[in-house]
Write a protein that holds these residues in place. Structure first.
Motif, PDB file in Angstrom:
ATOM      1  N   PRO A  91       1.269  -1.334   0.045  1.00 39.72           N
ATOM      2  CA  PRO A  91       0.130   0.183  -0.076  1.00 39.72           C
ATOM      3  C   PRO A  91       0.658   1.511   0.044  1.00 39.72           C
ATOM      4  O   PRO A  91       2.259   0.979   0.387  1.00 39.72           O
ATOM      5  N   VAL A  92       0.164   2.209  -0.098  1.00 38.78           N
ATOM      6  CA  VAL A  92       1.175   4.089  -0.133  1.00 38.78           C
ATOM      7  C   VAL A  92       1.729   3.632   1.172  1.00 38.78           C
ATOM      8  O   VAL A  92       1.009   3.755   2.460  1.00 38.78           O
ATOM      9  N   PRO A  99     -10.422   9.134  -1.306  1.00 42.49           N
ATOM     10  CA  PRO A  99     -11.410   8.403  -0.216  1.00 42.49           C
ATOM     11  C   PRO A  99     -10.255   7.971  -0.264  1.00 42.49           C
ATOM     12  O   PRO A  99      -9.489   6.823  -0.718  1.00 42.49           O
ATOM     13  N   LYS A 100      -9.112   7.512   1.205  1.00 42.16           N
ATOM     14  CA  LYS A 100      -8.660   6.802   1.683  1.00 42.16           C
ATOM     15  C   LYS A 100      -8.602   4.858   1.124  1.00 42.16           C
ATOM     16  O   LYS A 100      -7.796   4.213   1.011  1.00 42.16           O
ATOM     17  N   GLU A 101      -9.608   4.555   1.076  1.00 39.28           N
ATOM     18  CA  GLU A 101     -10.030   3.497   1.235  1.00 39.28           C
ATOM     19  C   GLU A 101     -10.248   2.928  -0.353  1.00 39.28           C
ATOM     20  O   GLU A 101     -10.222   1.996  -0.575  1.00 39.28           O
ATOM     21  N   GLU A 116      -4.068  -0.750  -3.717  1.00 41.23           N
ATOM     22  CA  GLU A 116      -3.009  -2.282  -1.902  1.00 41.23           C
ATOM     23  C   GLU A 116      -1.277  -1.595  -2.923  1.00 41.23           C
ATOM     24  O   GLU A 116      -1.116  -2.556  -2.410  1.00 41.23           O
ATOM     25  N   HIS A 117      -1.604  -1.597  -4.219  1.00 37.71           N
ATOM     26  CA  HIS A 117      -0.091  -1.597  -5.153  1.00 37.71           C
ATOM     27  C   HIS A 117      -0.046   0.076  -5.168  1.00 37.71           C
ATOM     28  O   HIS A 117       1.684   0.085  -5.431  1.00 37.71           O
ATOM     29  N   GLY A 118      -0.474   0.767  -4.406  1.00 41.02           N
ATOM     30  CA  GLY A 118      -0.191   2.069  -4.583  1.00 41.02           C
ATOM     31  C   GLY A 118       2.132   2.546  -4.323  1.00 41.02           C
ATOM     32  O   GLY A 118       1.926   3.565  -4.986  1.00 41.02           O
ATOM     33  N   GLY A 119       2.598   1.794  -3.459  1.00 42.14           N
ATOM     34  CA  GLY A 119       3.400   1.701  -3.436  1.00 42.14           C
ATOM     35  C   GLY A 119       4.631   1.131  -3.574  1.00 42.14           C
ATOM     36  O   GLY A 119       5.646   0.583  -3.495  1.00 42.14           O
ATOM     37  N   TRP A 120       4.194   0.531  -5.243  1.00 38.04           N
ATOM     38  CA  TRP A 120       5.050  -0.553  -5.525  1.00 38.04           C
ATOM     39  C   TRP A 120       5.932   0.751  -6.411  1.00 38.04           C
ATOM     40  O   TRP A 120       5.669   1.693  -6.831  1.00 38.04           O
ATOM     41  N   SER A 167       4.626   8.105  -9.450  1.00 38.65           N
ATOM     42  CA  SER A 167       4.372   8.605  -8.483  1.00 38.65           C
ATOM     43  C   SER A 167       3.952   9.760  -8.192  1.00 38.65           C
ATOM     44  O   SER A 167       3.140   9.949  -7.675  1.00 38.65           O
ATOM     45  N   ARG A 168       4.315  10.501  -9.383  1.00 35.54           N
ATOM     46  CA  ARG A 168       3.580  12.158  -9.927  1.00 35.54           C
ATOM     47  C   ARG A 168       2.309  11.744 -10.164  1.00 35.54           C
ATOM     48  O   ARG A 168       1.429  13.190  -9.165  1.00 35.54           O
TER      49      ARG A 168
END
Lengths: 65, 199, 68
Positions: free
Chosen positions: A33-34, B49-51, B55-59, B38-39
């Motif tokens: 996740p972020v 909204p955060k929900e 779930e792969h935003g941090g790849w 990422s930008r």
């Protein structure tokens, strides 16, 4: 490795229809996740846009010192 | 590294446009793609909204390239259009045993993703479609090159399960071994042929 | 990667038997098995050189660290 991928016009048509309603296409051996780092960056930006006056004050104080 | 022409759908112009399939994405290309992605992601996250955050935003594709790019078992593919990477795939050619046919070996899709601006999950007006389909076709081709007759497997993220079903991949249920308990999907040789040729 | 190089290998009987047996078991060509061996060897070597450990685990026994 030279790819020999050949896709027909019909294939593009079929897949265009198939992909139309898909929200995401991600696959992976782990989820990430972020990160906290990204969240922090977002939080900082929110603060600075909310209070332009205090941001300016901080900058001028830095310059003075 | 090699480059070949493919097509993807420009959704705003509603027409197919020529894109480049990059086999063997370089570290520099992965770095630039990660910067663009990422930008863009940051902008979308501020508006939703955060929900609904993916779930792969941090790849981090640059980090993935640093970890896997030096190993002969892994290959990076990308679909490039309008000077930006529109999607990327990391494939493992360290063959695994198929769960459908235990006598057969299978190529595994370690990570597959489209650029944030192409995801309906993040925007009502995505830029390109067909990136995922081209990458799945690429994985099937690589599987043939490895002697796996088109068989591929992967763990689909929940909101992508529909996409992989649309490709004809078989849903083998939640994988208890997967750290996030994602569903495991496999494409058989027959399904790969149908996906590529329609018959 | 576009360029491919050829290598000739002489194998002992035991090595040849292992190659034949793996090729049959995995339904792969002998060349494919050799490629798999090289990819796995490199992966293990790189990760172990960075201080990681290779661990095998079975339902019956405890974790077993394989030191190469």
């Amino acid at each position: 490795m030279k790819m020999k991928l050949k896709l027909s016009d019909k294939w593009y048509q079929i897949r265009t229809k198939a992909e139309a309603g898909c929200l995401d296409i991600a696959a992976g051996m782990s989820l990430e996740p972020v990160s906290k780092k990204q969240k922090i960056r977002k939080a900082k930006k929110t603060v600075s846009t909310r209070s332009t006056a205090s941001k300016v004050k901080t900058i001028s104080r830095t310059r003075a010192s | 590294m090699s480059r070949s022409a493919v097509k993807i759908l420009n959704l705003r112009a509603n027409r197919l446009v020529t894109a480049t399939l990059v086999s063997g994405v370089s570290i520099r290309e992965a770095q630039i793609a990660q910067m663009h992605w990422s930008r863009a992601l940051q902008k979308y996250l501020e508006a939703i909204p955060k929900e609904k955050w993916p779930e792969h935003g941090g790849w981090d594709w640059e980090a993935k390239h640093k970890k896997y790019g030096r190993l002969a078992a892994y290959r990076f593919y990308g679909v490039e259009c309008a000077n930006k990477m529109q999607g990327m795939l990391l494939l493992s050619t360290l063959l695994r045993t198929s769960r459908i046919d235990k006598k057969k070996q299978i190529v595994y899709g370690v990570y597959l993703a489209s650029a944030p601006w192409n995801l309906r999950l993040l925007t009502d007006a995505p830029e390109y479609s067909l990136v995922g389909s081209v990458l799945v076709a690429t994985a099937i081709q690589a599987s043939h090159d490895e002697g796996c007759e088109g068989r591929i497997s992967l763990h689909a993220l929940e909101q992508s399960e529909g996409f992989y079903k649309s490709c004809g991949m078989k849903d083998l249920g939640v994988d208890e071994e997967h750290e996030n308990r994602l569903k495991y999907f496999e494409m058989t040789t027959k399904a790969a042929k149908i996906f590529l040729t329609g018959k | 990667m576009a360029e491919k190089r050829t290598v000739m290998v002489q194998l002992s009987e035991a090595e040849w038997d292992a190659l034949e047996s793996l090729a049959e078991k995995k339904d792969l060509s002998k060349v494919a098995v050799m490629r798999q061996a090289l990819r796995l060897y490199q992966l293990v070597d790189v990760r172990m050189a960075e201080g990681e450990k290779l661990i095998f685990e079975s339902k019956k026994s405890k974790k077993e660290v394989l030191v190469l």
